[in-house]
Design a protein around this motif. Structure first.
Motif, mmCIF file in Angstrom:
data_model
loop_
_atom_site.group_PDB
_atom_site.id
_atom_site.type_symbol
_atom_site.label_atom_id
_atom_site.label_comp_id
_atom_site.label_asym_id
_atom_site.label_seq_id
_atom_site.Cartn_x
_atom_site.Cartn_y
_atom_site.Cartn_z
ATOM 1 N N LEU A 142 0.828 -1.197 0.000
ATOM 2 C CA LEU A 142 0.000 0.000 0.000
ATOM 3 C C LEU A 142 0.867 1.254 0.000
ATOM 4 N N LEU A 143 0.659 2.108 -0.991
ATOM 5 C CA LEU A 143 1.353 3.400 -1.062
ATOM 6 C C LEU A 143 0.538 4.474 -0.371
ATOM 7 N N SER A 144 -0.774 4.304 -0.401
ATOM 8 C CA SER A 144 -1.667 5.279 0.213
ATOM 9 C C SER A 144 -2.964 4.572 0.571
ATOM 10 N N CYS A 145 -3.554 4.929 1.728
ATOM 11 C CA CYS A 145 -4.830 4.316 2.098
ATOM 12 C C CYS A 145 -5.560 5.197 3.095
ATOM 13 N N THR A 146 -6.876 5.038 3.117
ATOM 14 C CA THR A 146 -7.739 5.765 4.041
ATOM 15 C C THR A 146 -8.743 4.804 4.636
ATOM 16 N N ASN A 147 -8.596 4.532 5.943
ATOM 17 C CA ASN A 147 -9.509 3.630 6.661
ATOM 18 C C ASN A 147 -9.701 2.305 5.926
ATOM 19 N N LEU A 148 -8.612 1.749 5.438
ATOM 20 C CA LEU A 148 -8.709 0.524 4.634
ATOM 21 C C LEU A 148 -8.691 -0.715 5.522
ATOM 22 N N SER A 149 -9.680 -1.595 5.291
ATOM 23 C CA SER A 149 -9.741 -2.896 5.966
ATOM 24 C C SER A 149 -10.019 -3.962 4.924
ATOM 25 N N ALA A 150 -9.470 -5.157 5.151
ATOM 26 C CA ALA A 150 -9.624 -6.238 4.174
ATOM 27 C C ALA A 150 -9.983 -7.539 4.870
ATOM 28 N N ASP A 151 -10.794 -8.322 4.206
ATOM 29 C CA ASP A 151 -11.153 -9.660 4.680
ATOM 30 C C ASP A 151 -10.171 -10.654 4.063
ATOM 31 N N SER A 187 -3.662 -11.085 -2.881
ATOM 32 C CA SER A 187 -4.547 -11.528 -3.953
ATOM 33 C C SER A 187 -5.662 -12.406 -3.401
ATOM 34 N N GLY A 188 -6.890 -12.134 -3.833
ATOM 35 C CA GLY A 188 -8.029 -12.916 -3.389
ATOM 36 C C GLY A 188 -8.748 -12.332 -2.195
ATOM 37 N N SER A 189 -8.095 -11.442 -1.436
ATOM 38 C CA SER A 189 -8.752 -10.830 -0.286
ATOM 39 C C SER A 189 -9.741 -9.768 -0.760
ATOM 40 N N LEU A 190 -10.669 -9.402 0.128
ATOM 41 C CA LEU A 190 -11.755 -8.491 -0.234
ATOM 42 C C LEU A 190 -11.653 -7.217 0.588
ATOM 43 N N VAL A 191 -11.686 -6.083 -0.085
ATOM 44 C CA VAL A 191 -11.687 -4.796 0.614
ATOM 45 C C VAL A 191 -13.087 -4.552 1.165
ATOM 46 N N VAL A 192 -13.198 -4.478 2.482
ATOM 47 C CA VAL A 192 -14.517 -4.312 3.115
ATOM 48 C C VAL A 192 -14.760 -2.883 3.578
ATOM 49 N N GLN A 193 -13.709 -2.060 3.562
ATOM 50 C CA GLN A 193 -13.873 -0.681 4.015
ATOM 51 C C GLN A 193 -12.720 0.161 3.518
#
Length: 344
Positions: A142-151, A187-193
């Motif tokens: 990740l180079l940049s993110c905002t409140n990022l969560s992943a399943d 790879s394969g994970s899901l961005v939930v937020q």
């Protein structure tokens, strides 16, 4: 790195660079076994001992001149082949359709513009734009993110999403998945937020999920308990039939002096020992089992697997319940020798 990154001026790879990398590293696809052809499925049916038993019985009856019995057995052969072939071919077509649907699309930055491309065309070095609901197409930093969560339950078994942060190093080493506050997405994970921008580091078989797929390819399928039992039964019956055949031939020839009739009598005795109905009954019941579980959206790639599933008495899952509904609640507690039922 996050402080210096600006998506508005990010150039990403050029199309020429992406095409060159794609040629070098290959498509961003998981390793998978080649779909079985119709001939391969038919061959697997033909080599089954029970099937060979039917064919042998039919040929013997045909040579003895009993056309009615020969036709009945050969008809059974066609039934066995037809049921098994139809069920397994149907599953293969469904799996092929699922493979096509499982290839996600990715939003990348190339030549300074955001473009939606097929996930299989992502290459290492691509800038990937992620947002809520996106499936991550490659292992990335990740180079940049905002409140990022992943399943990441697909990789870790933990159904609770994990919090992400942007990388502070220029070239961090990819770590194993799992845990909060890591600057890596897989790879394969899901961005939930949230949302973010990541640079792809690994694609295809080099990803974490690709390593799992590569390991699964090395697992060899084994015969089920029922297959082992039927193979043993066929072998024992064949030896018994052969022994009785030789005994009848010798006894008939020595007592009556007619060796030709003795051979025919021996073959008839051997055929009477062989249970020709077993293959048909076995195949029909297994096919019915595959059909019944297909009503609950479960595909059976190989019909004999139904027997293994039916013999299961205990199903063990991890504490998260990921294999069920990604939810789990406590119904009973056992501690200090006492069991306590919990209300809903």
């Amino acid at each position: 790195m996050a402080e210096n990154f600006d998506i508005r001026i990010a150039g990403g790879l050029t199309e020429a660079e992406a095409a060159k990398l794609l040629k070098e590293v290959g498509y961003n696809e998981l390793p998978s076994a080649k779909p079985r052809s119709a001939f391969a499925i038919a061959f697997e049916v033909v080599k089954e001992p029970m099937f060979l038993l039917l064919v042998a019985g039919g040929l013997v009856y045909f040579l003895l001149g009993d056309l009615q019995e020969a036709l009945i057995l050969m008809g059974s052969v066609l039934i066995v082949m037809g049921i098994t072939f139809y069920q397994e071919r149907k599953t293969e077509r469904a799996l092929e359709a699922l493979r096509d649907l499982s290839s996600p699309r990715a939003l990348v930055i190339r030549d300074g513009e955001q473009r939606r491309i097929a996930g299989r065309d992502v290459v290492p070095g691509d800038l990937i734009v992620l947002a809520e609901g996106d499936r991550v197409p490659a292992d990335a930093v990740l180079l940049s993110c905002t409140n990022l969560s992943a399943d990441e339950s697909l990789l870790t078994g933990e159904s609770v999403s994990v919090r992400k942060v942007c990388s502070e190093a220029d070239s961090p080493v990819m770590a194993r998945p799992g845990g909060d506050d890591l600057p890596f997405v897989y790879s394969g994970s899901l961005v939930v937020q949230g949302q973010g921008v990541a640079v792809a580091r690994a694609t295809g078989i080099n990803t974490e999920i690709g390593k799992i797929g590569r390991a699964l390819q090395q697992v060899k399928s084994e015969e089920t308990a029922l297959q082992k039992e039927t193979n043993l039964l066929v072998r024992n019956l064949a030896l018994l039939g052969l022994g009785l055949c030789l005994l009848v031939v010798v006894a008939y020839g020595l007592t009556r002096g007619d060796w030709l009739q003795g051979i025919l009598a021996g073959i008839t005795t051997a055929m009477a020992v062989l249970p020709e109905e077993f293959p048909v009954v076995l195949t029909v019941f297994l096919a019915l089992g595959a059909w019944r579980i297909s009503q609950n959206n479960v595909l059976t790639r190989r019909v004999p697997a139904v027997e293994t599933l039916g013999s299961a008495t205990v199903l063990c899952t991890d504490k998260t319940g990921t294999l069920t509904l990604n939810r789990m609640k406590v119904k009973k507690i056992f501690a200090n020798g006492e069991s306590v039922e919990l209300d809903d």
